[in-house]
Every structure is written in structure tokens, then in C-alpha cells.
Design a protein around this motif. Structure first.
Motif, PDB file in Angstrom:
ATOM      1  N   LEU A 151     -76.040  15.936  63.330  1.00  0.00           N
ATOM      2  CA  LEU A 151     -76.487  14.759  64.080  1.00  0.00           C
ATOM      3  C   LEU A 151     -75.883  13.487  63.522  1.00  0.00           C
ATOM      4  O   LEU A 151     -75.444  12.606  64.260  1.00  0.00           O
ATOM      5  CB  LEU A 151     -78.013  14.678  64.061  1.00  0.00           C
ATOM      6  CG  LEU A 151     -78.628  13.415  64.677  1.00  0.00           C
ATOM      7  CD1 LEU A 151     -78.235  13.290  66.139  1.00  0.00           C
ATOM      8  CD2 LEU A 151     -80.133  13.426  64.513  1.00  0.00           C
ATOM      9  N   LEU A 154     -72.392  12.465  64.783  1.00  0.00           N
ATOM     10  CA  LEU A 154     -72.127  12.023  66.153  1.00  0.00           C
ATOM     11  C   LEU A 154     -71.665  10.575  66.150  1.00  0.00           C
ATOM     12  O   LEU A 154     -72.283   9.713  65.527  1.00  0.00           O
ATOM     13  CB  LEU A 154     -73.378  12.140  67.028  1.00  0.00           C
ATOM     14  CG  LEU A 154     -73.889  13.533  67.395  1.00  0.00           C
ATOM     15  CD1 LEU A 154     -75.053  13.414  68.369  1.00  0.00           C
ATOM     16  CD2 LEU A 154     -72.780  14.385  68.003  1.00  0.00           C
ATOM     17  N   GLU A 156     -70.874   6.927  68.117  1.00  0.00           N
ATOM     18  CA  GLU A 156     -71.657   6.163  69.091  1.00  0.00           C
ATOM     19  C   GLU A 156     -71.373   6.658  70.511  1.00  0.00           C
ATOM     20  O   GLU A 156     -72.284   6.803  71.327  1.00  0.00           O
ATOM     21  CB  GLU A 156     -71.318   4.676  68.981  1.00  0.00           C
ATOM     22  CG  GLU A 156     -72.096   3.801  69.958  1.00  0.00           C
ATOM     23  CD  GLU A 156     -71.769   2.323  69.814  1.00  0.00           C
ATOM     24  OE1 GLU A 156     -72.249   1.536  70.636  1.00  0.00           O
ATOM     25  OE2 GLU A 156     -71.014   1.968  68.883  1.00  0.00           O
ATOM     26  N   GLU A 158     -70.369   9.655  71.401  1.00  0.00           N
ATOM     27  CA  GLU A 158     -70.955  10.983  71.577  1.00  0.00           C
ATOM     28  C   GLU A 158     -72.457  10.892  71.824  1.00  0.00           C
ATOM     29  O   GLU A 158     -73.018  11.669  72.596  1.00  0.00           O
ATOM     30  CB  GLU A 158     -70.646  11.851  70.362  1.00  0.00           C
ATOM     31  CG  GLU A 158     -69.185  12.295  70.307  1.00  0.00           C
ATOM     32  CD  GLU A 158     -68.759  12.840  68.966  1.00  0.00           C
ATOM     33  OE1 GLU A 158     -67.596  13.296  68.860  1.00  0.00           O
ATOM     34  OE2 GLU A 158     -69.558  12.801  68.011  1.00  0.00           O
ATOM     35  N   ARG A 159     -73.124   9.931  71.189  1.00  0.00           N
ATOM     36  CA  ARG A 159     -74.553   9.726  71.448  1.00  0.00           C
ATOM     37  C   ARG A 159     -74.768   9.256  72.883  1.00  0.00           C
ATOM     38  O   ARG A 159     -75.736   9.645  73.539  1.00  0.00           O
ATOM     39  CB  ARG A 159     -75.134   8.712  70.459  1.00  0.00           C
ATOM     40  CG  ARG A 159     -75.356   9.269  69.055  1.00  0.00           C
ATOM     41  CD  ARG A 159     -75.870   8.181  68.111  1.00  0.00           C
ATOM     42  NE  ARG A 159     -76.140   8.715  66.790  1.00  0.00           N
ATOM     43  CZ  ARG A 159     -77.312   9.197  66.394  1.00  0.00           C
ATOM     44  NH1 ARG A 159     -78.329   9.215  67.240  1.00  0.00           N
ATOM     45  NH2 ARG A 159     -77.477   9.658  65.166  1.00  0.00           N
ATOM     46  N   GLU A 160     -73.871   8.406  73.366  1.00  0.00           N
ATOM     47  CA  GLU A 160     -73.974   7.936  74.747  1.00  0.00           C
ATOM     48  C   GLU A 160     -73.789   9.099  75.718  1.00  0.00           C
ATOM     49  O   GLU A 160     -74.502   9.205  76.723  1.00  0.00           O
ATOM     50  CB  GLU A 160     -72.927   6.851  75.012  1.00  0.00           C
ATOM     51  CG  GLU A 160     -73.189   5.554  74.281  1.00  0.00           C
ATOM     52  CD  GLU A 160     -72.061   4.554  74.455  1.00  0.00           C
ATOM     53  OE1 GLU A 160     -72.323   3.346  74.320  1.00  0.00           O
ATOM     54  OE2 GLU A 160     -70.911   4.969  74.742  1.00  0.00           O
ATOM     55  N   VAL A 192     -70.065  17.334  70.992  1.00  0.00           N
ATOM     56  CA  VAL A 192     -71.516  17.208  70.824  1.00  0.00           C
ATOM     57  C   VAL A 192     -72.151  18.584  70.644  1.00  0.00           C
ATOM     58  O   VAL A 192     -72.969  18.797  69.740  1.00  0.00           O
ATOM     59  CB  VAL A 192     -72.141  16.489  72.040  1.00  0.00           C
ATOM     60  CG1 VAL A 192     -73.665  16.628  72.025  1.00  0.00           C
ATOM     61  CG2 VAL A 192     -71.761  15.013  72.049  1.00  0.00           C
ATOM     62  N   ALA A 208     -82.033  15.903  74.323  1.00  0.00           N
ATOM     63  CA  ALA A 208     -82.016  14.462  74.543  1.00  0.00           C
ATOM     64  C   ALA A 208     -83.315  13.981  75.175  1.00  0.00           C
ATOM     65  O   ALA A 208     -83.891  12.964  74.764  1.00  0.00           O
ATOM     66  CB  ALA A 208     -80.827  14.085  75.429  1.00  0.00           C
ATOM     67  N   LEU A 213     -83.920  10.149  73.992  1.00  0.00           N
ATOM     68  CA  LEU A 213     -82.569   9.604  73.926  1.00  0.00           C
ATOM     69  C   LEU A 213     -82.160   9.174  75.326  1.00  0.00           C
ATOM     70  O   LEU A 213     -82.028   9.993  76.224  1.00  0.00           O
ATOM     71  CB  LEU A 213     -81.603  10.659  73.395  1.00  0.00           C
ATOM     72  CG  LEU A 213     -80.217  10.167  72.978  1.00  0.00           C
ATOM     73  CD1 LEU A 213     -80.324   9.277  71.749  1.00  0.00           C
ATOM     74  CD2 LEU A 213     -79.306  11.336  72.700  1.00  0.00           C
ATOM     75  N   PRO A 218     -79.422   4.992  73.013  1.00  0.00           N
ATOM     76  CA  PRO A 218     -78.613   6.149  72.650  1.00  0.00           C
ATOM     77  C   PRO A 218     -78.617   6.451  71.159  1.00  0.00           C
ATOM     78  O   PRO A 218     -78.119   7.483  70.731  1.00  0.00           O
ATOM     79  CB  PRO A 218     -77.207   5.758  73.121  1.00  0.00           C
ATOM     80  CG  PRO A 218     -77.202   4.274  73.023  1.00  0.00           C
ATOM     81  CD  PRO A 218     -78.583   3.840  73.392  1.00  0.00           C
ATOM     82  N   ALA A 219     -79.170   5.559  70.356  1.00  0.00           N
ATOM     83  CA  ALA A 219     -79.169   5.768  68.910  1.00  0.00           C
ATOM     84  C   ALA A 219     -80.520   6.250  68.409  1.00  0.00           C
ATOM     85  O   ALA A 219     -80.909   5.998  67.283  1.00  0.00           O
ATOM     86  CB  ALA A 219     -78.787   4.462  68.204  1.00  0.00           C
TER      87      ALA A 219
END
Length: 227
Positions: A151, A154, A156, A158-160, A192, A208, A213, A218-219
Motif C-alpha cells: 500500500l 502506491l 498518487e 495509482e491511488r486515484e 495496483v 476501495a 477511498l 484518494p489518499a
């Protein structure tokens, strides 16, 4: 590129109908059939289809168990196609790693599109059950699991992308949302899944949603990995 398909259903008439629909579609070819879960697994091992259309209720080894075996061995993507939209079947199929869940009442054009989407690495859920499934997973009372390894790796972006998966967006929609190309989206999705050790984008969507999320957040701090 032709998408190869294995059809697993205990009703011969249904197998014949699905074969006719898919073989008449551009870029799709049925390579095998199975009347039960055990045969489906053997056929998947022998044929290595891109997608296995899997019924749930079959004699002997059921579709959920067969799905788990097929995916554990990396033999094929699985798209569950069934008459029943019972919660236990939907939950079982998705937790087994199926890339999608459709009802047999689906229109032929949508079935063909779904097969191609699953072959391309996308997830598919019948519109009738999408919201119900997401709500059920989000409201579940399961105990939190440790945050999945990777985790913290990841990016930024990839989090989006993970947040977009949680909304059920396709690769095309994610690209439009984030102003990036579809090929780039596929790369991010693959990364991801690899970093979080998840079997499918459907599992990523569940993760998610369970952890809040969102596009606006997204963070989100600690994610709980679905079983």
C-alpha cells in the motif's frame, strides 16, 4: 486478436445458445464446453481460454468452487453467468475472484461486450446488482484485516486509479476522468493489483469502497484487504 471462451453450464440448450451468440460475434470464438464444474476445470487446463463463462448451480463441483480453482491455477478469467442473483452467489463468485457477474437475461450484445471487457482485464457487474453488491460490502461487519503489503508503494496516480475502480469505472472512463490514455490506465491497474496482491479489479473496487477511498479522498489512510 480473437477472444477464446469456455462455456460451463449444465443445460445443453443454454450452452448451444451461448455458443451461437458468441461464435457469431466478431473477435470471439468458443473453444470448449463443460456440463459441470469439474469438467470446466479440466477443460480450462487443457484449453487455456481467455474467458470462462461459468454457471453457478451445476452438479458435482459447483461454479463457485470451479471458479476458485480456475483462478488459483491462473487458467482463465471467469465471468459468472447465472439465472440467480442471490446475494450468496454474488458474494461467493466475487470472493472466489470472478471478474464479473451477469444474469442470463442479459442481451446478446451486452454479453459479447462483457466477454471482451473481461478478456481485456476489466470487471463487469449486472446493473441490477451493482449498487446492492457495493452497499453490502461497504456495510459488512467483517473485522478489519491488516493493511495489505505494498500500500505504501502506491503512487498518487495509482491511488486515484484505485478510487476510480471503487466507483466501478471502466478503463475508458478512468482515462477520461484522469486525462490519461487507456493503455496508461491498464498499466496503472495492473500495478495496483500487483502491489496490493489482489486477484481482480473487482477485488480492488471492494477494497476501495470498504475503506472510503474516493475521488475526493484518494489518499485514504489504512486500507483493509478483502478476503
Amino acid at each position: 486478436m480473437t477472444v477464446t471462451v469456455l462455456i460451463a453450464d449444465d443445460h445443453e440448450a443454454i450452452r448451444d445458445g451461448l455458443t451461437m451468440i458468441l461464435n457469431n460475434a466478431d473477435g470471439v470464438r468458443v473453444v470448449g464446453e463443460a456440463a459441470d464444474g469439474a469438467t470446466a476445470v479440466r477443460q480450462a487446463r487443457a484449453l487455456r481460454p481467455d474467458v470462462t463463462l461459468m454457471d453457478v448451480r451445476m452438479p458435482g463441483v459447483d461454479g463457485i468452487t470451479a471458479t476458485r480453482q480456475v483462478l488459483a491455477e491462473g487458467l482463465s478469467e471467469v465471468l459468472v453467468l447465472t439465472t440467480f442473483d442471490l446475494d450468496e452467489y454474488v458474494d461467493g463468485a466475487l470472493r472466489a475472484g470472478a471478474a464479473g457477474f451477469l444474469l442470463k437475461s442479459v442481451e446478446a450484445s451486452r454479453l459479447i461486450e462483457a466477454v471482451k471487457q473481461v478478456a481485456a482485464g476489466e470487471g463487469v457487474l449486472a446493473p441490477q446488482i451493482t449498487r446492492r453488491v457495493i452497499t453490502a460490502f461497504a456495510a459488512g461487519s467483517r473485522e478489519p484485516a491488516p493493511a495489505p503489503h505494498g500500500l505504501e508503494d502506491l503512487t498518487e496516480r495509482e491511488r486515484e486509479v484505485l478510487a476510480c475502480l471503487g466507483e466501478g469505472l471502466t478503463n475508458t472512463q478512468i482515462g477520461t476522468r484522469l486525462y490519461i490514455g487507456e493503455t496508461t490506465v491498464k498499466t496503472h491497474v495492473s500495478r495496483v493489483l500487483a502491489k496490493l496482491d489482489l486477484r481482480s479489479r473487482t477485488h480492488a473496487a471492494i477494497l476501495a469502497r470498504e475503506n472510503g477511498l474516493t475521488r475526493e479522498n484518494p489518499a485514504s489512510a489504512v486500507l483493509r484487504k478483502p478476503p
